[in-house]
Write an enzyme that holds these catalytic residues in place. Sequence first.
Site, short mmCIF file in Angstrom:
data_model
loop_
_atom_site.label_atom_id
_atom_site.label_comp_id
_atom_site.label_asym_id
_atom_site.label_seq_id
_atom_site.Cartn_x
_atom_site.Cartn_y
_atom_site.Cartn_z
N ASP A 1 7.67 4.44 21.26
CA ASP A 1 7.56 5.88 21.45
C ASP A 1 6.37 6.13 22.37
O ASP A 1 5.28 5.63 22.11
CB ASP A 1 7.34 6.54 20.07
CG ASP A 1 7.94 7.92 19.97
OD1 ASP A 1 7.70 8.73 20.88
OD2 ASP A 1 8.63 8.19 18.97
N ASP B 1 8.28 11.34 24.06
CA ASP B 1 8.05 12.51 23.24
C ASP B 1 7.96 13.77 24.12
O ASP B 1 7.30 13.74 25.17
CB ASP B 1 6.74 12.30 22.48
CG ASP B 1 6.55 13.28 21.35
OD1 ASP B 1 7.35 13.24 20.40
OD2 ASP B 1 5.59 14.07 21.41
N ASP C 1 0.82 -1.22 0.00
CA ASP C 1 0.00 0.00 0.00
C ASP C 1 0.86 1.27 0.00
O ASP C 1 0.34 2.37 0.09
CB ASP C 1 -0.99 0.00 1.18
CG ASP C 1 -0.29 0.06 2.53
OD1 ASP C 1 0.96 0.03 2.57
OD2 ASP C 1 -0.98 0.15 3.56
N HIS D 1 13.70 12.18 12.54
CA HIS D 1 12.55 12.41 11.65
C HIS D 1 12.03 13.84 11.70
O HIS D 1 11.07 14.15 11.00
CB HIS D 1 11.44 11.43 12.03
CG HIS D 1 10.90 11.71 13.41
ND1 HIS D 1 11.65 11.54 14.56
CD2 HIS D 1 9.71 12.19 13.83
CE1 HIS D 1 10.93 11.89 15.61
NE2 HIS D 1 9.75 12.29 15.19
N ASP D 2 12.58 14.68 12.57
CA ASP D 2 12.09 16.05 12.71
C ASP D 2 13.03 17.08 12.09
O ASP D 2 12.73 18.27 12.11
CB ASP D 2 11.93 16.41 14.19
CG ASP D 2 10.78 15.67 14.85
OD1 ASP D 2 9.81 15.34 14.14
OD2 ASP D 2 10.86 15.43 16.07
N GLU E 1 12.92 12.89 24.95
CA GLU E 1 13.17 13.97 24.00
C GLU E 1 12.95 15.28 24.75
O GLU E 1 11.83 15.73 24.91
CB GLU E 1 12.21 13.89 22.80
CG GLU E 1 12.51 14.98 21.78
CD GLU E 1 11.30 15.40 20.95
OE1 GLU E 1 11.50 16.02 19.90
OE2 GLU E 1 10.15 15.16 21.37
#
Length: 512
Positions: A103, A200, A30, A317-318, A255
């Site tokens: 996470d 997070d 997908d 990823h940020d 984080e």
Amino acid sequence: MPAPMRSEPWWMNAVIYQIYPRSFADSNGDGIGDLRGICEHLDHIQALGADAVWLSPVYRSPMADAGYDISDYCDIDPIFGTLADAQRLIEEAHRRGLRVLFDFVPNHTSDQHPWFIESRSSRDNPKRDWYIWRDTPNDWRAALGAGSAWTWDEASGQYYLHLFLPQQPDLNWRNPEVVQAMHGVLRFWLDRGVDGFRIDVAHCTGKDPAFADHPRCLAGEPLADFNDDPYSHEVLRGLRRLVDSYPGDRVLVGEVNIRSTASVVQYYGAGDELHMSFNFPPLDAPWDPVVFRTCIREVDSLLHPANAWPTWVLSNHDNDRHRSRYGGSLRRARAAAVLLMTLRGTPFVFQGEELGLEDARIEAENRVDPGGRDGSRAPLPWLARPPHGWIGAPPWLPFPPDAADLSVERQNADPASTLQLYRRLIAVRRSCPALRTGSWEELDSPPEVLAYRRRHGDDERVVCINFAARPMDFAPPGSWRVEIASEPGGRGGAYVGRLGAEQAVILQPGES
Ligand code: GLC
Ligand code: CA
């Protein structure tokens, strides 16, 4: 008789690999990576030599913030698979000696979470106080370009707080029922065998109870960039007690997204908060020896005395990938990998950095992330030939540049590849106590060269990174052999006192 020394917990010796599940590997065609895709590619991570993986969120989510907006913490989003797939992944990873971190997103849920749906349903709902409601907003600003951190709820006639998107309402951690419910989430996953959590925005759960305006918000900065209320420490102590009550050195990596090492160190508490915290100044650092030297000295001088074990992150990823930040230079990215793997602390590798990937270039009309962070989230190229192992629908984002040459397949076959460099670096680190937990001491060197010694008992290494675009002469006292060089040249041979342009080397004591 002296008490036996407690051996170091696994995470001090570990290399941790961040998986961004949407872009790692797709099992069902997908175009979106999923848990089975991860399971099928654990060989890659094992061959790399990593000790643990951290997965960005895979929970049920409306995906307003790519899964950081969670509507059920105890279920897997159907795009990623099922709870059974998660269980299988944990077991498969463990079978290979890989630990698994999930996470944990404590600061906010999705606005579609049943708790928030209840909370907003009326002012006297029992869950009203699970979130943060006010009659009047203050000047706090949300991150991700979302403007005010307060959104008006027409039906119940109050504002709710969200430090990120309006679809991510902040939980009220001063309410003991919220604490209980969120502890239940941790237990749910600990009972299923996860080895710990990446937390997070760990610095955001506590907010100023006076809700005072903040001048930095007035100046346009989001509160999440610097929120630093003492109550977050109370929250973390609660999480730590819970996690420490489980066997097996489960770990909390926070984080703390405050770009100040002095603030970051506070989140280790007195050894009763985070086991490790991210520290992002080096992640912002350009390819500049002065900036790096400053960041590294700061970590050494602030964390060491506090008994706080450092982490090192160059990409995630940020943020733009480090190769992209260093002007697209693979040479610099490879030299930085030597730095990452040889500093004192636990290194984190973001999927694809072991391939030397750059950020994907994404046309305006194809952008997905409201925060503009798509570039580093592009899919991994597994095979050289398009569609690079992503069979079926095209992946949700385009591939990064040079996907064929940088594919896992090509780099597997090339001893000089970046992938092989990462493997060698991790293998040397694994076999070398000095590099893992040894002392760190900076050496006198020309300003363009960063040089340091790592030592543990008799085991010793010297690391030199030449930031200059020309060769530099630099000879640490003693006689040395090149154990690893970021660029070909001299490997295995005597070190002759000269570094190539933007070359980094690990030196081991030579025959005297
Ligand atoms: C963290 C995540 C980021 C997310 C934000 C809100 O910074 O890394 O991706 O958007 O928190 O959850
Ligand atoms: Ca899929």
